[in-house]
Design an enzyme around this catalytic site. Sequence first.
Site, PDB file in Angstrom:
ATOM      1  N   TYR A   1      40.918  40.674  54.335  1.00  0.00           N
ATOM      2  CA  TYR A   1      40.832  40.366  56.483  1.00  0.00           C
ATOM      3  C   TYR A   1      39.992  39.277  56.060  1.00  0.00           C
ATOM      4  O   TYR A   1      39.047  38.602  57.597  1.00  0.00           O
ATOM      5  CB  TYR A   1      39.448  41.337  56.057  1.00  0.00           C
ATOM      6  CG  TYR A   1      39.067  42.419  55.121  1.00  0.00           C
ATOM      7  CD1 TYR A   1      39.171  43.825  55.316  1.00  0.00           C
ATOM      8  CD2 TYR A   1      38.740  42.687  54.039  1.00  0.00           C
ATOM      9  CE1 TYR A   1      39.830  44.407  54.543  1.00  0.00           C
ATOM     10  CE2 TYR A   1      38.285  44.022  53.191  1.00  0.00           C
ATOM     11  CZ  TYR A   1      38.959  45.294  54.243  1.00  0.00           C
ATOM     12  OH  TYR A   1      39.417  46.367  52.930  1.00  0.00           O
ATOM     13  N   HIS A   2      41.373  38.422  56.459  1.00  0.00           N
ATOM     14  CA  HIS A   2      41.725  37.113  56.847  1.00  0.00           C
ATOM     15  C   HIS A   2      42.643  36.702  57.714  1.00  0.00           C
ATOM     16  O   HIS A   2      43.211  35.906  57.321  1.00  0.00           O
ATOM     17  CB  HIS A   2      41.519  36.453  55.416  1.00  0.00           C
ATOM     18  CG  HIS A   2      40.530  36.316  54.185  1.00  0.00           C
ATOM     19  ND1 HIS A   2      40.746  35.277  53.043  1.00  0.00           N
ATOM     20  CD2 HIS A   2      38.831  37.164  54.595  1.00  0.00           C
ATOM     21  CE1 HIS A   2      39.459  36.259  52.598  1.00  0.00           C
ATOM     22  NE2 HIS A   2      38.457  36.188  53.111  1.00  0.00           N
ATOM     23  N   PRO A   3      42.460  37.475  58.323  1.00  0.00           N
ATOM     24  CA  PRO A   3      44.208  37.043  59.139  1.00  0.00           C
ATOM     25  C   PRO A   3      43.993  35.776  60.349  1.00  0.00           C
ATOM     26  O   PRO A   3      42.970  35.727  60.767  1.00  0.00           O
ATOM     27  CB  PRO A   3      44.048  38.116  60.674  1.00  0.00           C
ATOM     28  CG  PRO A   3      42.597  38.532  60.115  1.00  0.00           C
ATOM     29  CD  PRO A   3      41.987  38.903  59.187  1.00  0.00           C
TER      30      PRO A   3
ATOM     31  N   HIS B   1      45.383  36.981  53.270  1.00  0.00           N
ATOM     32  CA  HIS B   1      45.479  37.554  51.719  1.00  0.00           C
ATOM     33  C   HIS B   1      44.859  38.797  51.454  1.00  0.00           C
ATOM     34  O   HIS B   1      44.581  39.817  52.457  1.00  0.00           O
ATOM     35  CB  HIS B   1      44.000  37.023  51.473  1.00  0.00           C
ATOM     36  CG  HIS B   1      44.337  35.160  51.575  1.00  0.00           C
ATOM     37  ND1 HIS B   1      43.078  34.428  52.174  1.00  0.00           N
ATOM     38  CD2 HIS B   1      44.626  34.272  51.340  1.00  0.00           C
ATOM     39  CE1 HIS B   1      43.076  33.581  51.930  1.00  0.00           C
ATOM     40  NE2 HIS B   1      44.695  33.545  51.301  1.00  0.00           N
TER      41      HIS B   1
END
Length: 536
Positions: free
Chosen positions: A472-474, A293
């Site tokens: 910070y949503h890999p 995101h």
Amino acid sequence: MASYDYIIIGAGSAGCVLAERLSASGRHSVLVLEAGSHDRSPWVRLPLGYGKTFFHPKLNWRYHSEADPGLGGRSDYWPRGKVVGGSSSINALVWVRGLPNDFDDWAEAGATGWDWELARKTYEAMETRVHADGRREGSGALHVQDVSDQIHPVNRHFFAGAAEAGLLRTDDCNGAKPEGATTYRITTRNGLRHSAARAYLAPALKRPNVTLRTGVTVDRIGFEGRRATHVHLRGKAGPETLRAGREIILSAGAVTSPRLLQLSGIGPADLLRRHGIDVLADVPHVGGNLQDHLGLNYYFRATEPTLNDALRPAWGKAMAAIRYALTRRGPLALSVNQCGGLFRSRPELNAPDQQIYFNPVSYTTTPSGTRNVVNPDPFPGFIIGYQPSRPTSRGRIDISSADPDAAPHIRPNSLATEEDRAAVIAGGLLCRRIAETPALAGLIDRAVEPDLRQLDGDAILEDFRRRCGSVYHPVGTCRMGADPARSVVDPRLRLHGFGGLRVVDASIFPNITSGNTNAPTMMAAHHAAELILEAA
């Protein structure tokens, strides 16, 4: 050679859940390997302390992406947890299950069985939902707190503005009606962060069949034929090899799990040969399908006091600290992301396509990127931020050398599709719609440039390229699916073509979910444990 039934690589959000579930019967020995340190830091335990862990060198890997063409050639900062609990120990605590269509899309993409019904039942088994009045619902290991009785009074303007903009309101974005303006649920218990480590690993470590080792680096996974049997690692005592009697479970996260597979000889053959690694299997999708995101904040000076007024002055910090020490309540017990929700930017859409955050604090005058929420601006301020929920661009994460300590190549390939660029514009226009309502207009003294209310679609996209960053949503770099030609692990999370090895973490997501990704990561691990125990 020391041996354990299960060796879990990574004590993050997924690894902690696995350790508890796999050891509960007492029949299996479980070893958890973690490169980082223990989670005893007060900044980890204090909910608002993530403002201090954001750049902490002992608690955070502090990765950076490669120059990203879609962001004008900028490199982006990628914090990841380097601590027991992983990123659940340093994140902003927001618990969002995801939307039903997210998981139905997983099943349709080849992750057979991983539909919303499965996800919903698993969440219900995991959660103890604590209402604002103290009532509890469910009996799961993880506490999910309703803090609507503690949020800052300025949030009332966001709810009023959302209503004036014609948007829905919901009591809980994890409930039966997830769409609408809401107070975010957070993972706290008695005013302390309730990370995966605290909820799952800490109870598991009381059992004699669970061992945790911190400060150890796994260099690669060893195979006998087509079966993973051992791990090569380094710790304070030097190199070491450990054997797994049943399975090795790779739970190192969306950044490191694909890297460890590549270091072990499983990945794109050309990449491995270029770094002098013997090719065990040519699997181009290892490291591919990277999704994340991207988000952007708009900053405003406010006409009434916000959290800035409470936390900026020294006396305010002292008062907040005293209140927290005595009651475990107040701003230090909360996330900065107090309100927001999942919304449709256009009413004709089948599901929400945007996530919005309303923060009753601003920190624009701190050096770029430091995100020091504990030392906000010296004036009343607030933030409206957003992220398009289901990006379609795909990037890659790959090793940069055969050295396990070398930083990875992170290539997000942001905004590569027309769909993603259109979603950015739609999200910005939705935020502008909220900001222009009478409720928010009365709260805004003036905008900190750029002024969203003056931006058209093209200017929104240009500004997004210039200022946006990872949320910070890999996920997705060891994608789950039925077809080995299009995925890395099967729907039981076994590495295609190999035995004795599964991947269990956010890297297995076929598609990114519509909200914060810690909840679906822990859900996936909880169900994965059931699959592993079935096989045993």
